[in-house]
Design an enzyme around this catalytic site. Structure first.
Site, PDB file in Angstrom:
ATOM      1  N   LYS A  68     -17.881  -1.993   5.772  1.00 23.27           N
ATOM      2  CA  LYS A  68     -18.058  -2.989   4.931  1.00 23.27           C
ATOM      3  C   LYS A  68     -19.541  -3.115   4.692  1.00 23.27           C
ATOM      4  O   LYS A  68     -19.904  -3.318   3.529  1.00 23.27           O
ATOM      5  CB  LYS A  68     -17.595  -4.572   5.397  1.00 23.27           C
ATOM      6  CG  LYS A  68     -17.663  -5.354   4.261  1.00 23.27           C
ATOM      7  CD  LYS A  68     -16.863  -6.669   4.439  1.00 23.27           C
ATOM      8  CE  LYS A  68     -16.809  -7.643   3.340  1.00 23.27           C
ATOM      9  NZ  LYS A  68     -16.262  -8.963   3.642  1.00 23.27           N
TER      10      LYS A  68
ATOM     11  N   MET B  41      23.627  10.355   3.150  1.00 27.41           N
ATOM     12  CA  MET B  41      23.338  11.678   4.003  1.00 27.41           C
ATOM     13  C   MET B  41      23.572  11.099   5.434  1.00 27.41           C
ATOM     14  O   MET B  41      24.107  12.175   6.132  1.00 27.41           O
ATOM     15  CB  MET B  41      22.021  12.025   3.684  1.00 27.41           C
ATOM     16  CG  MET B  41      21.732  13.454   4.177  1.00 27.41           C
ATOM     17  SD  MET B  41      22.880  14.631   3.629  1.00 27.41           S
ATOM     18  CE  MET B  41      21.745  15.274   2.262  1.00 27.41           C
TER      19      MET B  41
ATOM     20  N   PHE C 245     -11.394  -8.589  13.632  1.00 25.65           N
ATOM     21  CA  PHE C 245     -10.405  -8.823  12.835  1.00 25.65           C
ATOM     22  C   PHE C 245     -10.135  -7.622  11.753  1.00 25.65           C
ATOM     23  O   PHE C 245     -10.991  -7.080  11.115  1.00 25.65           O
ATOM     24  CB  PHE C 245     -10.942 -10.044  11.908  1.00 25.65           C
ATOM     25  CG  PHE C 245      -9.630 -10.454  11.094  1.00 25.65           C
ATOM     26  CD1 PHE C 245      -8.399 -10.973  11.554  1.00 25.65           C
ATOM     27  CD2 PHE C 245     -10.035 -10.597   9.724  1.00 25.65           C
ATOM     28  CE1 PHE C 245      -7.453 -11.300  10.493  1.00 25.65           C
ATOM     29  CE2 PHE C 245      -8.998 -10.689   8.637  1.00 25.65           C
ATOM     30  CZ  PHE C 245      -7.909 -11.100   9.171  1.00 25.65           C
ATOM     31  N   GLN C 246      -8.960  -7.298  11.711  1.00 25.06           N
ATOM     32  CA  GLN C 246      -8.499  -6.321  10.968  1.00 25.06           C
ATOM     33  C   GLN C 246      -9.129  -4.962  11.038  1.00 25.06           C
ATOM     34  O   GLN C 246      -9.452  -4.218  10.244  1.00 25.06           O
ATOM     35  CB  GLN C 246      -8.539  -6.790   9.316  1.00 25.06           C
ATOM     36  CG  GLN C 246      -7.461  -7.618   8.883  1.00 25.06           C
ATOM     37  CD  GLN C 246      -7.513  -8.015   7.581  1.00 25.06           C
ATOM     38  OE1 GLN C 246      -8.292  -7.604   6.717  1.00 25.06           O
ATOM     39  NE2 GLN C 246      -6.230  -8.581   7.155  1.00 25.06           N
TER      40      GLN C 246
ATOM     41  N   GLU D 215       0.708  -1.424  -0.055  1.00 31.35           N
ATOM     42  CA  GLU D 215       0.096  -0.104   0.108  1.00 31.35           C
ATOM     43  C   GLU D 215       1.165   1.215   0.045  1.00 31.35           C
ATOM     44  O   GLU D 215       0.443   2.356  -0.558  1.00 31.35           O
ATOM     45  CB  GLU D 215      -1.119   0.132   1.219  1.00 31.35           C
ATOM     46  CG  GLU D 215      -2.052  -1.015   1.204  1.00 31.35           C
ATOM     47  CD  GLU D 215      -1.604  -2.219   1.586  1.00 31.35           C
ATOM     48  OE1 GLU D 215      -0.719  -2.644   1.790  1.00 31.35           O
ATOM     49  OE2 GLU D 215      -2.792  -3.159   1.543  1.00 31.35           O
TER      50      GLU D 215
HETATM   51  C1  LIG Z   1      11.829   6.116   5.870  1.00 27.41           C
HETATM   52  C2  LIG Z   1      13.254   6.934   6.421  1.00 27.41           C
HETATM   53  N1  LIG Z   1      14.185   6.352   7.176  1.00 27.41           N
HETATM   54  C3  LIG Z   1      15.252   7.044   7.517  1.00 27.41           C
HETATM   55  C4  LIG Z   1      15.397   8.169   7.007  1.00 27.41           C
HETATM   56  C5  LIG Z   1      16.866   9.050   7.409  1.00 27.41           C
HETATM   57  N2  LIG Z   1      17.612   9.133   6.096  1.00 27.41           N
HETATM   58  C6  LIG Z   1      17.743  10.213   5.520  1.00 27.41           C
HETATM   59  S1  LIG Z   1      18.811  10.118   4.243  1.00 27.41           S
HETATM   60  C7  LIG Z   1      19.362   8.618   4.621  1.00 27.41           C
HETATM   61  C8  LIG Z   1      20.184   7.843   3.829  1.00 27.41           C
HETATM   62  C9  LIG Z   1      19.836   7.373   2.397  1.00 27.41           C
HETATM   63  O1  LIG Z   1      20.652   6.835   1.625  1.00 27.41           O
HETATM   64  P1  LIG Z   1      20.403   6.466   0.129  1.00 27.41           P
HETATM   65  O2  LIG Z   1      18.962   6.094  -0.127  1.00 27.41           O
HETATM   66  O3  LIG Z   1      21.280   5.294  -0.191  1.00 27.41           O
HETATM   67  O4  LIG Z   1      20.663   7.941  -0.514  1.00 27.41           O
HETATM   68  P2  LIG Z   1      21.981   8.516  -0.408  1.00 27.41           P
HETATM   69  O5  LIG Z   1      22.004   9.604   0.827  1.00 27.41           O
HETATM   70  O6  LIG Z   1      23.136   7.637  -0.130  1.00 27.41           O
HETATM   71  O7  LIG Z   1      22.032   9.329  -1.661  1.00 27.41           O
HETATM   72  C10 LIG Z   1      18.404   8.212   5.915  1.00 27.41           C
HETATM   73  C11 LIG Z   1      18.794   6.788   6.293  1.00 27.41           C
HETATM   74  C12 LIG Z   1      14.645   8.793   6.046  1.00 27.41           C
HETATM   75  N3  LIG Z   1      14.778   9.871   5.514  1.00 27.41           N
HETATM   76  N4  LIG Z   1      13.394   8.069   5.808  1.00 27.41           N
END
Ligand SMILES: Cc1ncc(C[n+]2csc(CCOP(=O)(O)OP(=O)(O)O)c2C)c(N)n1
Ligand SMILES: [Mg+2]
Lengths: 571, 173
Positions: free
Chosen positions: A174, A483, A124-125, A62
């Protein structure tokens, strides 16, 4: 795609089920595509759908449905419509609903609910989706009486798409979907508590025009509100008439031509030095459809401290929320700009100001390493720009690659940029590309994604395979949560806790498992050859770009610092 | 500072949840909330007492409340001429001997004794918050076993002129 054998639903039969009423109402709202996933509580709705010609996109989770709906809404301006079953189906939507709320995307979400008779019994659900989504929706409804359904659906679409757009959820038990009635489609919207302001107060417009006339260092900050209001043309006209430089927020990119001489680039944490210094030094800040997010302002003590602040926004609650505002204008961005263009006002002399800003741009342009040996991630964005002639719809995930895409793609046009700004949702990028491609089948759509975020929703490769849409998935694979790694390098003495990911799936084999042509490229030459081919045909492609894992996004405003305290402005 | 804010709302299920939820989300300090029907069918009125640091914060609260679809009207009535009422039930430790003493104390407040037992009496008092504070101060030495307050409900006076300084008259206004 519609199955030819299906009989068309009767337009309006005297008696029909709640589920048929729903589908019929969707047709009346001109809904052309639904994003969803079936389950017990929505079986009646899926049965009605079986009799209907409305296109339904079956995702694999979803979250994939709702991010696709967001991508669709972002580029088309039309509401994205989502269906999910009760309980886990509904809770799987929560991240996407929050994302749409933060980034003001019009969505109408239908969730199934357990039968009215057992609501409140932990059936349920059963999940209290009304309670769960109260803080993350513009509004939500639970349909108690099937007779209310046509009106509620009208209201839901009206609320989602007017004023400041946002997600509206309609929860349908439902038994309500099963109940047979003679529907009253003429029932009208009744929303006495909802009258969004559309046109500006003329006295306030006059006040702003006067402020513009006497400004020496004016600057415009244009956000996504300009895109929602379709006000790009008026913005260009206004800025050109008064010679006022323009800065975009992350979400506002594309609302002003990226190659315009008055454009200073993006502002904020990874914005350009010129844009941020202009926000710091300006004497008049005209914010249009932007909400002064902390990633844009940096430390508020240093934000636009010398400026008179004018703020044009459809949402009055955004005005004065973070930044004290002298000229508040509650209005649709386009209406306000039109009025500003009509009004007679002296033109400011901005020549010295513009000279100074041009000098800043020359002295402190965006920079990256030049390396003959390393494959730099910034180059991937530049190459995508080159091979798509700067005219593609770019969707991103969240992280370094997102910032590089924002910095280097130079969007020339509106509604080509799909990114998760407010919530910063990893997993958003790839499914949103599928939705964007469905909205514009002829456009080139590129999912520029990170190796981390792509793995959060890559199950939608199967959806791409089924639809055979020409989405180009470009993984900017730095084998790290880039990042996170960057912040650990800068602020945690290089303790790379859980951010280096040397073990990865073979993305090429993975793509091929879903029947998608897939390539791995490790340098610019390989990338050019693969891009040349990939962007010349209408099939989906996955490209694993093995870029350097050590690059950082610069320049940067460190957390807690002000706009004028950027680091990494020079190599 | 303390502000009194009223919101007229459409009586939909969930509206209370949305409103208290947004107050929690935006970190507003709610001292009391009351809700009840009004003269209009399907319309309820909520009265909040909130503690805020500055005017910007109260402005933000009013705007956020106004954004809710089921909210019809929001007003900060603190600085208007208003009638404010709150009800308190106070169970005071009291044997037969001091019952009449307490009776004498509460009489000027036009409070009444609504329940009596061997070792306690229950006092009902209605008025603005200051009045309730005052009677509580006087009763506290006797020992308060239990106390509940409804939170205030309020609206503007019929006439806004000449009565604005009424507040200062006495705690009994
Ligand atoms: C759902 C979620 N979990 C954690 C984060 C924290 N977060 C921000 S950037 C990042 C790294 C992303 O890595 P990648 O997708 O490889 O992108 P890159 O920065 O390497 O380009 C994380 C873990 C987030 N923004 N969203
Ligand atoms: Mg990465």
């Amino acid at each position: 795609m519609r199955a030819k054998a299906k009989p068309e639903a009767e337009a309006v039969t005297a008696e029909m089920t709640g589920a048929d009423v729903l589908i019929h109402s969707l047709k009346k709202e001109n809904v052309e595509v639904l994003f969803g996933y079936p389950g017990g509580a929505v079986l009646p709705i899926y049965d009605a759908l079986y009799r209907s010609p409305i296109k339904h996109i079956l995702s694999k989770h979803e979250q994939g449905s709702i991010h696709a709906a967001e991508g669709y809404a972002r580029v088309s301006g039309k509401p994205g419509v989502v269906i999910a079953t009760s309980g886990p189906g509904a809770t799987n939507l929560v991240t996407g609903i929050t994302d749409a709320m933060m980034d003001s995307l019009p969505l109408v979400i239908f969730t199934g609910q357990v039968a009215s008779t057992v609501i409140g019994t932990d059936a349920f659900q059963e999940a209290d989706i009304m309670g769960i989504t109260a803080p993350i929706t513009k509004h939500n409804y639970q349909v108690r009486d099937v007779q209310d359904l046509p009106r509620i659906i009208k209201e839901a679409f009206h609320i989602a798409t007017t004023g400041r757009p946002g997600p509206v959820l309609v929860d349908i038990p439902k038994d309500v979907a099963n109940k047979t009635i003679s529907p009253d489609y003429d029932s009208t919207i009744h929303l006495p508590g909802y009258q969004p302001t559309f046109s500006p107060n003329i006295l306030q417009i006059k006040k702003l025009a006067d402020a513009v006339g006497s400004a020496k260092k004016p600057v415009i900050l244009a956000g996504a509100g300009v895109l929602h209001a379709n006000a790009g043309k008026e913005l260009v006209a206004f800025s050109e008439k008064h010679r006022i430089p323009v800065i975009n927020t992350l979400l506002g990119l594309g609302s002003y031509p990226g190659n315009h001489p008055l454009f200073l680039g993006m502002g904020g944490m990874h914005g350009t030095y010129t844009a941020n210094m202009a926000l710091y030094e300006c004497d008049l800040l005209i914010s249009i459809g932007a909400r002064f997010d902390d990633r844009l302002t940096g430390n508020l003590d240093h934000f636009a401290i010398h400026a008179t602040v004018a703020h044009i926004d459809v949402d009055p609650a955004e005005i004065g929320k973070n930044v004290p505002t002298q000229i508040p204008i509650v209005s649709d961005a386009r209406e306000a700009l039109k009025k500003l263009l009509e009004i007679e006002s002296p033109l400011p002399d901005t020549e010295d100001w513009r000279k100074k800003l041009t000098q800043n741009s020359e002295d402190f342009p965006l920079w990256k390493k030049s390396s003959a040996t390393e494959f730099l991630p910034q180059r991937v964005v530049e190459l995508v720009h080159e091979y798509t002639k700067g005219d593609a719809i770019i969707t991103t995930d969240v992280g370094q690659h997102q910032m590089w895409a924002a910095q280097y793609y130079a969007f020339a046009d509106a509604n080509r940029w799909v990114t998760s700004g407010g919530l910063g949702t990893m997993g958003f990028g790839f499914p949103s590309a599928i939705g964007a491609q469905l909205a514009f089948p002829e456009q080139t759509v590129v999912s520029l994604t990170g190796d981390g975020g792509f793995q959060m929703t890559l199950q939608e490769l199967s959806t791409l395979q089924e639809l055979n849409l020409p989405v180009k998935v470009v993984i900017m694979n730095n084998q790290t949560l880039g990042m996170v790694r960057q912040w650990q390098e800068a602020f945690y003495e290089e303790r790379y806790s859980q951010s280096l990911i040397p073990v990865q799936p073979d993305f090429v084999k993975l793509g091929e498992a879903y029947g998608i042509q897939s390539f791995k490229v490790t340098n610019e030459e390989e990338a050019k050859a693969v891009f040349e081919e990939a962007f010349s045909h209408r099939d989906p492609v996955l490209i694993d770009c093995r870029v350097s894992g050590k690059e950082n996004v610069y320049p940067m405003i460190a957390p807690g610092k002000g706009l004028h305290q950027m680091i990494g402005v020079k190599p | 500072m303390k502000r009194i804010v009223t919101a007229t709302v459409i009586n939909q299920s969930g509206v209370l949840n949305r409103i208290t939820g947004l107050m929690t989300k935006r970190q507003f300090n709610i001292e009391s909330i009351t809700v009840g029907h009004t003269e209009k069918e399907g319309v309820s009125k909520m009265t909040f007492v909130v503690n805020v640091d500055d005017n910007a914060k109260i402005e933000q609260l009013i705007k956020q409340l106004n954004k809710q679809i089921d909210v019809l009207k929001v007003t900060d009535i603190t600085d208007q001429a208003i009638v404010v009422r709150e009800l308190a039930l106070i169970k005071v430790i009291s044997n037969a001997q001091i019952r009449s003493e307490i009776s004498g104390i509460i009489e000027p407040f036009r409070a009444s004794i609504i329940d009596v037992s061997r070792e306690s009496i229950t006092v009902q008092v209605t008025g603005n918050s200051d009045k309730i504070e005052a009677i509580l101060d006087l009763l506290r030495p006797y020992g308060i076993k239990e106390m509940v307050r409804t939170g205030i409900t309020a609206f503007p006076r019929g006439s806004q002129k000449s009565v604005t300084d009424l507040k200062q008259y006495s705690i009994l206004n």
